[in-house]
Design an enzyme around this catalytic site. Structure first.
Site, PDB file in Angstrom:
ATOM      1  N   ALA A   1     -20.228   4.045  -6.298  1.00  0.00           N
ATOM      2  CA  ALA A   1     -19.740   5.026  -5.331  1.00  0.00           C
ATOM      3  C   ALA A   1     -19.474   4.339  -3.996  1.00  0.00           C
ATOM      4  O   ALA A   1     -20.179   3.398  -3.627  1.00  0.00           O
ATOM      5  CB  ALA A   1     -20.786   6.122  -5.140  1.00  0.00           C
TER       6      ALA A   1
ATOM      7  N   THR B   1     -17.677   7.213 -15.945  1.00  0.00           N
ATOM      8  CA  THR B   1     -18.825   6.459 -15.458  1.00  0.00           C
ATOM      9  C   THR B   1     -20.043   6.809 -16.325  1.00  0.00           C
ATOM     10  O   THR B   1     -19.940   7.617 -17.248  1.00  0.00           O
ATOM     11  CB  THR B   1     -19.054   6.702 -13.955  1.00  0.00           C
TER      12      THR B   1
ATOM     13  N   HIS C   1     -18.639   6.011  -0.236  1.00  0.00           N
ATOM     14  CA  HIS C   1     -18.382   7.230   0.535  1.00  0.00           C
ATOM     15  C   HIS C   1     -18.173   6.846   1.997  1.00  0.00           C
ATOM     16  O   HIS C   1     -19.065   6.284   2.623  1.00  0.00           O
ATOM     17  CB  HIS C   1     -19.560   8.203   0.414  1.00  0.00           C
TER      18      HIS C   1
ATOM     19  N   GLY D   1     -11.980  -2.434  -3.236  1.00  0.00           N
ATOM     20  CA  GLY D   1     -10.744  -2.790  -2.528  1.00  0.00           C
ATOM     21  C   GLY D   1      -9.504  -2.702  -3.410  1.00  0.00           C
ATOM     22  O   GLY D   1      -8.406  -3.011  -2.967  1.00  0.00           O
TER      23      GLY D   1
ATOM     24  N   VAL E   1      -8.321  17.177   8.019  1.00  0.00           N
ATOM     25  CA  VAL E   1      -6.982  16.678   8.364  1.00  0.00           C
ATOM     26  C   VAL E   1      -6.975  15.251   8.916  1.00  0.00           C
ATOM     27  O   VAL E   1      -5.943  14.792   9.425  1.00  0.00           O
ATOM     28  CB  VAL E   1      -6.276  17.634   9.366  1.00  0.00           C
TER      29      VAL E   1
ATOM     30  N   THR F   1     -16.266  -0.826 -12.053  1.00  0.00           N
ATOM     31  CA  THR F   1     -16.441  -1.490 -10.758  1.00  0.00           C
ATOM     32  C   THR F   1     -17.214  -2.809 -10.910  1.00  0.00           C
ATOM     33  O   THR F   1     -17.439  -3.509  -9.933  1.00  0.00           O
ATOM     34  CB  THR F   1     -17.205  -0.576  -9.774  1.00  0.00           C
TER      35      THR F   1
ATOM     36  N   ASP G   1     -13.435   9.676  -4.944  1.00  0.00           N
ATOM     37  CA  ASP G   1     -12.765   9.364  -3.682  1.00  0.00           C
ATOM     38  C   ASP G   1     -12.020  10.562  -3.089  1.00  0.00           C
ATOM     39  O   ASP G   1     -10.989  10.411  -2.435  1.00  0.00           O
ATOM     40  CB  ASP G   1     -11.790   8.181  -3.849  1.00  0.00           C
ATOM     41  N   GLU G   2     -12.565  11.740  -3.292  1.00  0.00           N
ATOM     42  CA  GLU G   2     -11.915  12.941  -2.771  1.00  0.00           C
ATOM     43  C   GLU G   2     -12.170  13.119  -1.279  1.00  0.00           C
ATOM     44  O   GLU G   2     -11.531  13.938  -0.623  1.00  0.00           O
ATOM     45  CB  GLU G   2     -12.432  14.190  -3.515  1.00  0.00           C
TER      46      GLU G   2
HETATM   47  P1  GDP Z   1     -15.546   9.714  -1.390  1.00  0.00           P
HETATM   48  O1  GDP Z   1     -15.889   8.638  -2.351  1.00  0.00           O
HETATM   49  O2  GDP Z   1     -15.245  11.002  -2.055  1.00  0.00           O
HETATM   50  O3  GDP Z   1     -16.566   9.876  -0.294  1.00  0.00           O
HETATM   51  O4  GDP Z   1     -14.184   9.248  -0.693  1.00  0.00           O
HETATM   52  P2  GDP Z   1     -13.857   7.787  -0.106  1.00  0.00           P
HETATM   53  O5  GDP Z   1     -14.592   7.618   1.154  1.00  0.00           O
HETATM   54  O6  GDP Z   1     -13.997   6.754  -1.159  1.00  0.00           O
HETATM   55  O7  GDP Z   1     -12.304   7.938   0.134  1.00  0.00           O
HETATM   56  C1  GDP Z   1     -11.788   8.926   0.984  1.00  0.00           C
HETATM   57  C2  GDP Z   1     -11.024   8.219   2.113  1.00  0.00           C
HETATM   58  O8  GDP Z   1     -10.251   9.180   2.806  1.00  0.00           O
HETATM   59  C3  GDP Z   1     -11.923   7.588   3.166  1.00  0.00           C
HETATM   60  O9  GDP Z   1     -11.294   6.479   3.695  1.00  0.00           O
HETATM   61  C4  GDP Z   1     -12.054   8.690   4.223  1.00  0.00           C
HETATM   62  O10 GDP Z   1     -12.327   8.183   5.520  1.00  0.00           O
HETATM   63  C5  GDP Z   1     -10.684   9.304   4.163  1.00  0.00           C
HETATM   64  N1  GDP Z   1     -10.592  10.732   4.478  1.00  0.00           N
HETATM   65  C6  GDP Z   1     -11.474  11.729   4.206  1.00  0.00           C
HETATM   66  N2  GDP Z   1     -10.952  12.925   4.571  1.00  0.00           N
HETATM   67  C7  GDP Z   1      -9.736  12.666   5.082  1.00  0.00           C
HETATM   68  C8  GDP Z   1      -8.689  13.488   5.596  1.00  0.00           C
HETATM   69  O11 GDP Z   1      -8.760  14.710   5.625  1.00  0.00           O
HETATM   70  N3  GDP Z   1      -7.552  12.855   6.010  1.00  0.00           N
HETATM   71  C9  GDP Z   1      -7.398  11.494   5.958  1.00  0.00           C
HETATM   72  N4  GDP Z   1      -6.268  10.964   6.391  1.00  0.00           N
HETATM   73  N5  GDP Z   1      -8.373  10.700   5.474  1.00  0.00           N
HETATM   74  C10 GDP Z   1      -9.504  11.283   5.028  1.00  0.00           C
HETATM   75  P1  IMO Z   2     -16.996   7.785  -5.428  1.00  0.00           P
HETATM   76  O1  IMO Z   2     -18.398   8.368  -5.343  1.00  0.00           O
HETATM   77  C1  IMO Z   2     -13.693   6.309  -7.845  1.00  0.00           C
HETATM   78  C2  IMO Z   2     -14.723   4.736 -11.806  1.00  0.00           C
HETATM   79  C3  IMO Z   2     -14.367   3.257 -11.874  1.00  0.00           C
HETATM   80  C4  IMO Z   2     -14.028   3.145 -13.343  1.00  0.00           C
HETATM   81  C5  IMO Z   2     -15.054   4.075 -13.999  1.00  0.00           C
HETATM   82  C6  IMO Z   2     -16.262   3.346 -14.572  1.00  0.00           C
HETATM   83  O2  IMO Z   2     -16.679   6.830  -4.369  1.00  0.00           O
HETATM   84  O3  IMO Z   2     -16.005   8.883  -5.599  1.00  0.00           O
HETATM   85  P2  IMO Z   2     -18.342   2.221 -13.380  1.00  0.00           P
HETATM   86  O4  IMO Z   2     -18.396   1.063 -12.433  1.00  0.00           O
HETATM   87  O5  IMO Z   2     -18.900   3.490 -12.849  1.00  0.00           O
HETATM   88  O6  IMO Z   2     -18.902   1.863 -14.723  1.00  0.00           O
HETATM   89  O7  IMO Z   2     -16.773   2.447 -13.610  1.00  0.00           O
HETATM   90  O8  IMO Z   2     -15.463   4.977 -12.989  1.00  0.00           O
HETATM   91  N1  IMO Z   2     -15.576   5.121 -10.655  1.00  0.00           N
HETATM   92  C7  IMO Z   2     -15.097   5.612  -9.511  1.00  0.00           C
HETATM   93  N2  IMO Z   2     -13.835   5.787  -9.081  1.00  0.00           N
HETATM   94  N3  IMO Z   2     -14.725   6.674  -7.067  1.00  0.00           N
HETATM   95  C8  IMO Z   2     -15.991   6.524  -7.484  1.00  0.00           C
HETATM   96  O9  IMO Z   2     -17.060   6.954  -6.792  1.00  0.00           O
HETATM   97  C9  IMO Z   2     -16.224   5.944  -8.750  1.00  0.00           C
HETATM   98  N4  IMO Z   2     -17.332   5.648  -9.442  1.00  0.00           N
HETATM   99  C10 IMO Z   2     -16.927   5.152 -10.619  1.00  0.00           C
HETATM  100  O10 IMO Z   2     -13.271   2.945 -11.048  1.00  0.00           O
HETATM  101  O11 IMO Z   2     -12.756   3.686 -13.594  1.00  0.00           O
HETATM  102 MG    MG Z   3     -15.281   6.704  -2.864  1.00  0.00          MG
END
Ligand code: GDP
Ligand code: IMO
Ligand code: MG
Length: 442
Positions: A38, A237, A40, A300, A432, A128, A12-13
Site C-alpha cells: 500500500a 493481493t 497512501h 513508481g 478536488v 509490488t 490508489d483511489e
Molecule cells: P491511496 O493508495 O488510495 O491512498 O491513493 P494514492 O495516494 O496511492 O494515490 C492517490 C494520489 O492522488 C495521491 O498522489 C494523492 O495525493 C492524489 N489525490 C488524492 N485526492 C486527489 C484529488 O482530489 N485531486 C488530485 N489532483 N489528486 C488527488
Molecule cells: P493502495 O493501498 C494499487 C496490486 C499490485 C499487484 C497486485 C498484487 O495504495 O491502494 P502484491 O504486491 O499485493 O502481491 O501485488 O496488487 N496492489 C496495489 N495496487 N494500490 C495498492 O494499494 C495496491 N496493493 C497491491 O500492483 O497488481
Molecule cells: Mg496507493
C-alpha cells in the site's frame, strides 16, 4: 462511532487523503490489513507524505494510530517511516501502537516474490515484489513469524533459522543465492528494541474504545477489485479488502461499523497485470496519467488508466455495504471535451441487458443466467468484455479552488449526480486536489 474507508476500485483511489481529513476528529486510526504494498499519500501545506504502514491519520493531533493484527510488517520500511515522524518531533511511544499479532515480512519472502514473478515470465502478475503473497501464505500455513516472536529473541532466531533453511532450498531451485540470517539479525534486533514500548494488546484497546463510544477510523488498503476472494484472481493481493476484513484484521466486529465510505476515483487506474475492461490508451490516457500524476506511490510504476467502471464500483459497494461515497480526482477530468462512463458490458457482441450470455465463455458466466454482471466474471470473461459507455459532456474550468458543490461547472455536477444515481449511494465528499483542505463535504 466506527467509520471505515475502503477503496472501491483497483487501489490508489485517494484513501490516504480521505483518511487524513476524517482523522481530525478520530480517537484511533487503524490499519488492519496489507503491508507496504500500500502507498497512501497525504499532502499538507505542500509537503507530501507517502504512508506505507503507519496509518495516514498520524499527522492529525488527536488520534492515536494503530497497526493492527492483520497488517504485515517489513522491518526496514517501518523503521524508515517511524524515523520520518520522529524527526518531526512526534513521540511515537505515545502516538503509535503495534499489535504483537502482526506477521513480519522476512527477507526470503521478498526474494521469493521476485523469483516467482521472474519465473512467470510473460504471465507475471505485476506484484509490488514486497513479499506480500509469501508472508500471508506463511501466515495461513503456520510458518509465519510475528512481532510476538520478535520480542522473544531466542524463539525468533530459532524460527528464522528453521524457515530460512527451507526457503533457501526453494530459492536455490530458482537459481537465487541463499539468504544468510546473520546479515539480517542486527536489523531485526534493532526493530525489536525500537518497537518494544509500542507493542500492546490491541484487542483490549478496541474493546475499551467501543465501550466508551470513541471515534475509531479504519483505514482500508488496496481496492475491492484486488480482494483475494472477490477480485480478479490471480491478479489480486493476498489479503481481503472487503468490509469483513476489519473483523479478521483488527478484532473489531464489523457489525459495529456505522459509516462505510467507498472511495471512488473519478476514473480508473491500476498498477500490475490483469484485465481492465475500460482501459484507455493514447492521448486521453496520457493526459489523465500526467495531469493526475498516476505513478505508483510504492513502486513508481506508471499506472494504467481507464474510464470510470461503474459496474465494478457497484459490485465493490455491494460486497462491503458501502453507505457513503467519497469521490476523488474529479479535478483531473477538467479540460476533456467528453467523458465516458461504463454502464454495462457486452460479451461477444451481446449486451449485458440481453437475454442470456452465450454458452461456452467460461464457467462463471454460464452459471449465472440472464445478465452479465461484473460479479459473474472471472478474468477469462473480463478480457473478452466490451464496455457499454454513456458519453457525458466535459467541462473546461479548473476546479481545484472550488469548495461548494453548486460552484462546480454544471457538467461536472451532472457527472457527479450520474455516479450517485447509478450507485444509489449518496456522494458525501468531493475532493478536488491532493491538499488536505481541498474537499467539500455534502
Ligand atoms: P491511496 O493508495 O488510495 O491512498 O491513493 P494514492 O495516494 O496511492 O494515490 C492517490 C494520489 O492522488 C495521491 O498522489 C494523492 O495525493 C492524489 N489525490 C488524492 N485526492 C486527489 C484529488 O482530489 N485531486 C488530485 N489532483 N489528486 C488527488
Ligand atoms: P493502495 O493501498 C494499487 C496490486 C499490485 C499487484 C497486485 C498484487 O495504495 O491502494 P502484491 O504486491 O499485493 O502481491 O501485488 O496488487 N496492489 C496495489 N495496487 N494500490 C495498492 O494499494 C495496491 N496493493 C497491491 O500492483 O497488481
Ligand atoms: Mg496507493
Amino acid at each position: 462511532m466506527i467509520k471505515l474507508v475502503i477503496g472501491s476500485q483497483w487501489g490508489d483511489e485517494g484513501k490516504g487523503k480521505i483518511v487524513d481529513m476524517m482523522a481530525e476528529k478520530a480517537d484511533l486510526v487503524v490499519r488492519f490489513h496489507g503491508g507496504n504494498n500500500a502507498g497512501h499519500t497525504v499532502v499538507v501545506n505542500g509537503r507530501k507524505f507517502p504512508f506505507h504502514l503507519i496509518p495516514s491519520g498520524i499527522l492529525q493531533k488527536k488520534p492515536i494510530v494503530i497497526i493492527a493484527d492483520g497488517v504485515v510488517i517489513d522491518p526496514d520500511v517501518l523503521m524508515e517511516e517511524m524515523a520520518i515522524f520522529e524527526k518531526m518531533g512526534m513521540n511515537l511511544k505515545k502516538k503509535l501502537v503495534i499489535s504483537p499479532r502482526c506477521h513480519l515480512i522476512m527477507p526470503y519472502h521478498k526474494e521469493l516474490d521476485q523469483a516467482y514473478e521472474n519465473a512467470r515470465g510473460k504471465n507475471k502478475l505485476g506484484t509490488t515484489k514486497r513479499g506480500i503473497g509469501q508472508v500471508y501464505a506463511d501466515k495461513v500455513s503456520y510458518n509465519g513469524i510475528r512481532i510476538y516472536e520478535l520480542l522473544n529473541w531466542s524463539l525468533f532466531v530459532e524460527k528464522f533459522k528453521f524457515q530460512t533453511e527451507i526457503k533457501n532450498k526453494i530459492l536455490m531451485t530458482f537459481g537465487v543465492s541463499p539468504i544468510k540470517i546473520e546479515t539480517y539479525l542486527p536489523i531485526f534486533k534493532k526493530l525489536a528494541e525500537k518497537i518494544r514500548p509500542m507493542v500492546r494488546n490491541t484487542f483490549s484497546i478496541f474493546q475499551k474504545a467501543i465501550s466508551q463510544k470513541k471515534q475509531i477510523l479504519l483505514e482500508g488498503a488496496h481496492g475491492v477489485m484486488l480482494d483475494n476472494s472477490f477480485g480478479l484472481y490471480p491478479y489480486v493481493t493476498a489479503s481481503n479488502v472487503i468490509e469483513g476484513e476489519v473483523n479478521i484484521g483488527s478484532g473489531i466486529p464489523s457489525k459495529k461499523i456505522e459509516e462505510i465510505w467507498g472511495v471512488v476515483k473519478a476514473y480508473t487506474s491500476r498498477v500490475g497485470g490483469g484485465p481492465l475492461p475500460t482501459e484507455l490508451f493514447g492521448k486521453t490516457a496520457d493526459y489523465i496519467r500526467e495531469k493526475g500524476y498516476e505513478y505508483g506511490t510504492t513502486t513508481g510504476r506508471p499506472r494504467r488508466i481507464g474510464w470510470l467502471d461503474l459496474p465494478a464500483v457497484k459490485f465493490a459497494c455491494q460486497l462491503s455495504s458501502v453507505n457513503r461515497i467519497a469521490i476523488t480526482k474529479i479535478d483531473i477530468l477538467s479540460g476533456l471535451s467528453q467523458i465516458k462512463v461504463c454502464l454495462s458490458y457486452k460479451l461477444n457482441g451481446k449486451s449485458s441487458k440481453g437475454r442470456s450470455p452465450p454458452k461456452g465463455d467460461g464457467p462463471l458466466v454460464q452459471t449465472f443466467g440472464r445478465k452479465i454482471e461484473f460479479s459473474h466474471c472471472g478474468y477469462l470473461e473480463l478480457e473478452k468484455l466490451t464496455p457499454v459507455y454513456k458519453i457525458l459532456p466535459g467541462w473546461k474550468e479548473e476546479i481545484t479552488k472550488v469548495r461548494k458543490f453548486n460552484q462546480l461547472p454544471k457538467n461536472c455536477q451532472k457527472y457527479l449526480k450520474f455516479i450517485e444515481n447509478y450507485l444509489k449511494i449518496k456522494v458525501k465528499i468531493i475532493s478536488v486536489s491532493p491538499e488536505r483542505e481541498a474537499s467539500m463535504y455534502l
